[in-house]
Design a protein around this motif. Structure first.
Motif, short mmCIF file in Angstrom:
data_model
loop_
_atom_site.label_atom_id
_atom_site.label_comp_id
_atom_site.label_asym_id
_atom_site.label_seq_id
_atom_site.Cartn_x
_atom_site.Cartn_y
_atom_site.Cartn_z
N ILE A 1 14.11 37.57 -13.49
CA ILE A 1 15.02 37.55 -12.34
C ILE A 1 14.24 37.80 -11.06
CG2 ILE A 1 16.95 38.75 -11.28
CD1 ILE A 1 18.04 39.24 -14.10
N THR A 2 13.34 38.80 -11.10
CA THR A 2 12.51 39.07 -9.92
C THR A 2 11.71 37.84 -9.55
OG1 THR A 2 12.22 41.19 -11.00
CG2 THR A 2 11.02 40.84 -8.97
N THR A 3 11.12 37.19 -10.55
CA THR A 3 10.35 35.99 -10.26
C THR A 3 11.20 34.96 -9.55
OG1 THR A 3 9.09 36.39 -12.26
CG2 THR A 3 8.96 34.20 -11.31
N GLY A 4 12.42 34.74 -10.08
CA GLY A 4 13.28 33.73 -9.47
C GLY A 4 13.59 34.06 -8.03
N ILE A 5 13.88 35.34 -7.76
CA ILE A 5 14.21 35.71 -6.38
C ILE A 5 13.01 35.53 -5.48
CG2 ILE A 5 14.88 37.64 -4.91
CD1 ILE A 5 16.66 38.60 -7.17
N MET A 6 11.82 35.90 -5.98
CA MET A 6 10.63 35.75 -5.13
C MET A 6 10.34 34.28 -4.85
SD MET A 6 8.14 38.73 -6.46
CE MET A 6 6.91 38.47 -5.21
N LEU A 7 10.54 33.43 -5.86
CA LEU A 7 10.30 32.01 -5.62
C LEU A 7 11.30 31.48 -4.59
CD1 LEU A 7 9.50 30.62 -9.17
CD2 LEU A 7 7.94 31.11 -7.30
N ALA A 8 12.53 31.97 -4.66
CA ALA A 8 13.52 31.55 -3.67
C ALA A 8 13.11 32.01 -2.28
CB ALA A 8 14.90 32.10 -4.03
N VAL A 9 12.60 33.25 -2.19
CA VAL A 9 12.12 33.76 -0.90
C VAL A 9 11.00 32.87 -0.37
CG1 VAL A 9 10.88 35.64 0.18
CG2 VAL A 9 12.81 36.14 -1.28
N ALA A 10 10.07 32.53 -1.27
CA ALA A 10 8.94 31.69 -0.84
C ALA A 10 9.45 30.35 -0.33
CB ALA A 10 7.97 31.48 -2.00
N ARG A 11 10.48 29.86 -0.98
CA ARG A 11 11.01 28.56 -0.59
C ARG A 11 11.62 28.60 0.82
NH1 ARG A 11 13.71 25.03 -3.89
NH2 ARG A 11 14.47 23.24 -2.77
N VAL A 12 12.44 29.63 1.10
CA VAL A 12 13.11 29.62 2.39
C VAL A 12 12.22 30.15 3.51
CG1 VAL A 12 15.39 29.82 1.39
CG2 VAL A 12 14.21 31.87 2.14
N ALA A 13 11.15 30.86 3.16
CA ALA A 13 10.29 31.38 4.22
C ALA A 13 9.66 30.24 5.00
CB ALA A 13 9.20 32.27 3.62
N GLY A 14 9.55 29.06 4.41
CA GLY A 14 8.94 27.94 5.11
C GLY A 14 9.92 27.05 5.84
N GLU A 15 11.19 27.42 5.89
CA GLU A 15 12.19 26.57 6.52
C GLU A 15 12.17 26.72 8.04
OE1 GLU A 15 13.92 24.25 5.61
OE2 GLU A 15 13.88 24.38 3.44
N SER A 16 12.06 25.62 8.73
CA SER A 16 12.07 25.73 10.18
C SER A 16 13.29 25.09 10.81
CB SER A 16 10.80 25.09 10.76
OG SER A 16 10.44 23.97 10.01
N ALA A 17 13.92 24.13 10.13
CA ALA A 17 15.03 23.41 10.77
C ALA A 17 16.20 24.33 11.13
CB ALA A 17 15.49 22.27 9.86
N PRO A 18 16.67 25.20 10.20
CA PRO A 18 17.79 26.07 10.58
C PRO A 18 17.41 27.06 11.67
CG PRO A 18 17.34 26.25 8.22
CD PRO A 18 16.30 25.38 8.80
N ILE A 19 16.13 27.48 11.66
CA ILE A 19 15.68 28.42 12.68
C ILE A 19 15.77 27.78 14.06
CG2 ILE A 19 13.76 29.91 13.39
CD1 ILE A 19 14.89 30.55 10.65
N LEU A 20 15.38 26.51 14.12
CA LEU A 20 15.45 25.78 15.38
C LEU A 20 16.87 25.76 15.92
CD1 LEU A 20 14.01 23.54 17.27
CD2 LEU A 20 15.03 21.93 15.70
N LEU A 21 17.85 25.59 15.02
CA LEU A 21 19.24 25.48 15.46
C LEU A 21 19.86 26.84 15.77
CD1 LEU A 21 20.75 22.88 12.96
CD2 LEU A 21 19.62 22.47 15.12
N LEU A 22 19.44 27.90 15.04
CA LEU A 22 20.22 29.14 15.06
C LEU A 22 19.50 30.32 15.70
CD1 LEU A 22 21.53 28.80 11.44
CD2 LEU A 22 22.80 28.37 13.52
N VAL A 23 18.18 30.33 15.64
CA VAL A 23 17.44 31.49 16.16
C VAL A 23 16.82 31.15 17.50
CG1 VAL A 23 15.82 33.29 15.53
CG2 VAL A 23 16.99 32.05 13.76
N PHE A 24 16.64 29.86 17.74
CA PHE A 24 16.27 29.30 19.02
C PHE A 24 14.82 29.45 19.40
CE2 PHE A 24 16.98 28.10 23.47
CZ PHE A 24 17.81 27.02 23.24
N GLY A 25 14.11 30.42 18.91
CA GLY A 25 12.71 30.56 19.27
C GLY A 25 12.54 31.38 20.53
N SER A 26 11.45 32.15 20.56
CA SER A 26 11.20 33.00 21.71
C SER A 26 9.71 33.33 21.72
CB SER A 26 12.04 34.26 21.59
OG SER A 26 11.32 35.38 22.03
N ALA A 27 9.18 33.61 22.89
CA ALA A 27 7.75 33.88 22.97
C ALA A 27 7.46 35.37 22.90
CB ALA A 27 7.17 33.30 24.25
#
Lengths: 360, 328
Positions: free
Chosen positions: A272-298
């Protein structure tokens, strides 16, 4: 378990008397023939490249590869017959596929590492882009690191319990129509493009409920992407827990919920831990939703519930979009950090899976 | 394996023998929690559909052009005019190119790992492919924009020289930021997932069939053709469709390599075009209220397309329950 020993050089036919075997036995190319042909093809490819004055080494390689495939097929056809020629052709094709795939992937890793290490240092990891002129070098990814860690952490806090409980429902309780529907929609959910998850949170959280851009909005969309992965992997792991363990516990009069918490989950906890960590690894690389929702900041924003943040993948995109050399360098360095982060998560996850694998 | 938990206790009708009240309550709470999570998942899916449709309906009713056929995207103008024709074309074409390039190669690699590579090489190779599946898409995008694009103009000139007569492969110079480049980059990105699922299927091909073929004197290729490929066909199809689902929805990699325009060129090598996801990422920051709703409308179309593709892949997989590509 073991793969069938595929006859490379051992002819099966000449077991006994030479008289009938003469018709069964076919001449084979010697074992060194493929290697020899590689050498010949490489030499010819280089020769043709030099004579024709082709300046691209890739073309030399392609000519040599084509020559090798052709020569092998012709030679095998002449000596060993059509069936063997086809076999050799298929072998060459499969090797070519493998090499074709390795080249871009190796180039990707090489470029990222080679160009990333030029900028990557302690300063880069501990400073933000606040006040840095993008045309000049300097600045770093500290704000993006904080953003990524907070957003992914929040997403895990939302997705892990829901995913875990859903998987428990599917494996331990679910029998009826609801369970079927959940299984189907979990499958469907794995295919949702990340940008669609982003648009959903945008429409309901930011447009309709009128909250501002924040790390938490991004975390919600990441959680939507994580849930199906967590459910799937947890489900697989719970199914691996032997039914006898459950029965033994229930027979002792332990209530079902305690059986699940104290017997089933601890048995499967590694997977179970492995599965959760793999899921974390998967979403850590997502940029499209961040662009829409977090907007980016310097600048550094440690509060994920208020105001724009950055994140590592978004930082890479932003620096690329600046379109100048110092920004490209920063983009490569951040990409290297991101890849390293994801790879380490993957390796640790697999390590846990191996270490905690249920032994029975 | 799936059904060897005790079925009696799983029954929603609780056992007739009343035990201690406390344990019953704990069970009921736990069941409620876990069933609630399942329902929450369904609710999220429903909410995605409902909210996207709602905003999309607002946008489409404000649209002065034909949403399905217009070749323009002026969603922020008054009156707003936008259509998804170019985006639909670009999305489908780039994903198809990706499929055509990636699937044969992925099947080749899967066969290489399952049947050709020396066993010492096969296991680490499997790990490497797993790791490559984890490389974030933005890194592929960065590599594609800064490495692949400059290196592809040579190939484009060659294609133009020899295949320019076909009309779809003409090239007039300039940066190679076209749908074809996007397709190649997508192909590289979906290679690991298609390979992983196909490899799993090939590995499950019945050993008996392979050995029987070998015993009849088949060569290695004949063994694969008569016993492995027929067995794995449905798996490869569903693997390809999972890959297609990824390619259709890929955002950042396409956004970095494509130079977008609202035109459809006859030539695939000509810069321009766009995809649903790329258009959303590129247009979001400048979008006003209607503009955002318009982007959501295009996202809804993408959502429906990926649902159909993934649903089809799942149906094919469901016929053979043993493997699921979801965790690949």
């Amino acid at each position: 378990m073991s793969r069938p020993v595929v006859a490379d050089a051992a002819p099966v036919a000449p077991v006994d008397a030479p008289s009938p075997a003469a018709s069964l036995y076919r001449p084979r190319l010697p074992r060194w023939a493929p290697l020899g042909l590689v050498a010949v093809a490489a030499a010819l490819g280089t020769g043709i490249g030099l004579v024709a004055g082709l300046d691209s080494r890739i073309q030399w390689g392609l000519i040599a590869a084509l020559l090798y495939v052709g020569l092998t097929a012709v030679l095998a056809g002449a000596v060993e017959g059509t069936r063997q020629a086809k076999d050799r052709l298929a072998t060459s094709f499969i090797w070519v596929c493998f090499l074709l795939a390795v080249i871009p992937l190796a180039s990707l890793i090489w470029e990222t590492v080679a160009r990333g290490v030029t900028v990557l240092d302690g300063y880069f990891l501990t400073h933000s882009m606040n006040g840095v002129i993008t045309m000049e070098s300097g600045g770093g990814i500290y704000h993006a690191l904080i953003g990524t860690l907070e957003q992914v952490g929040l997403a895990t806090l939302i997705a892990a319990p829901v995913g875990l409980l859903t998987a428990i429902y599917l494996v331990e309780y679910g029998t009826g129509r609801l369970a079927k529907a959940v299984t189907f929609f979990v499958d469907v959910m794995t295919g949702i493009p990340s940008i669609v998850a982003g648009l959903f949170v945008l429409s309901f959280w930011i447009i309709i409920l009128d909250f501002g851009y924040s790390g938490f909005a991004g975390a919600m969309s990441l959680a939507i992407l994580m849930m199906p992965i967590v459910v799937r992997s947890t489900e697989e792991m719970l199914k691996l827990v032997p039914g006898e363990l459950r029965e033994a516990s229930l027979a002792l009069g332990v209530p079902k919920w305690r059986t699940i918490l104290k017997v089933v989950l601890p048995t499967a906890i590694g997977g179970i831990t492995t599965g959760i960590m793999l899921a974390v690894a998967r979403v850590a690389g997502e940029s499209a939703p961040i662009l829409l929702l977090v907007f980016g900041s310097a600048s550094i924003n440690g509060n994920p519930f208020e105001g724009a943040q950055s994140s590592l993948p978004y930082y890479v995109y932003e620096q690329w979009a600046n379109g100048n050399e110092p920004s490209y360098d920063r983009a490569w360095a951040a990409a290297l950090v991101l890849i390293a982060f994801v790879m380490i998560l993957n390796l640790v996850a697999r390590g846990i899976a191996r270490w905690k694998a249920p032994k029975h | 394996m799936a059904t060897d938990h005790p079925p009696a206790a799983a029954d929603p009708a609780h056992p007739a023998v009343p035990l201690k009240g406390a344990t019953r309550k704990g069970d009921r709470i736990f069941l409620g929690l876990s069933r609630g999570s399942g329902i929450a998942l369904l609710a999220i899916m429903a909410a995605i559909a409902v909210f996207l449709t709602w905003r999309a309906a607002l946008a489409i009713s404000a649209d002065e052009a034909n949403f399905l056929t217009a070749f323009e995207w002026d969603a922020n103008a008054t009156p707003p005019r936008f259509g998804i024709a170019v985006l639909a074309f670009g999305t489908v074409v780039s994903s198809l190119i990706a499929m055509i390039v990636a699937v044969p190669v992925a099947v080749g690699i899967a066969l290489f790992i399952s049947h050709y590579a020396p066993r010492k090489l096969a296991t680490p190779l499997g790990y490497v492919i797993d790791l490559l599946a984890a490389v974030p898409s933005i890194v592929y995008g960065l590599w594609g924009a800064l490495f692949l694009v400059p290196h592809l103009s040579g190939l484009y000139e060659w294609l133009d020289d020899y295949f320019g007569w076909s009309g779809i492969l003409t090239y007039e110079g300039g940066a190679a930021r076209s749908l074809f480049t996007a397709g190649i980059l997508l192909a590289i990105m979906i290679l690991p997932i298609v390979t992983n699922v196909s490899r799993e299927v090939f590995r499950q091909a019945p050993k008996m069939h392979e050995e029987a073929a070998l015993a009849l004197g088949a060569t290695r290729w004949e063994v694969i053709r008569v016993s492995v490929l027929p067995f794995g066909r449905s798996g490869v199809i569903s693997a390809s469709m999972l890959g297609l689902g990824r390619a259709l929805g890929e955002t950042m990699a396409v956004a970095t390599v494509l130079s977008p325009s609202f035109l459809i060129h006859a030539s695939l090598l000509q810069p321009g075009g766009g995809t649903f996801a790329q258009n959303i990422a590129a247009g979001f920051k400048e979008a006003g209220a209607t503009g955002r709703d318009a982007l959501i409308a295009s996202g809804l179309v993408l959502f429906v397309i990926t649902l159909l593709v993934n649903g089809a892949a799942r149906l094919i997989i469901a016929r053979r329950k043993e493997y699921s590509g979801a965790n690949a």
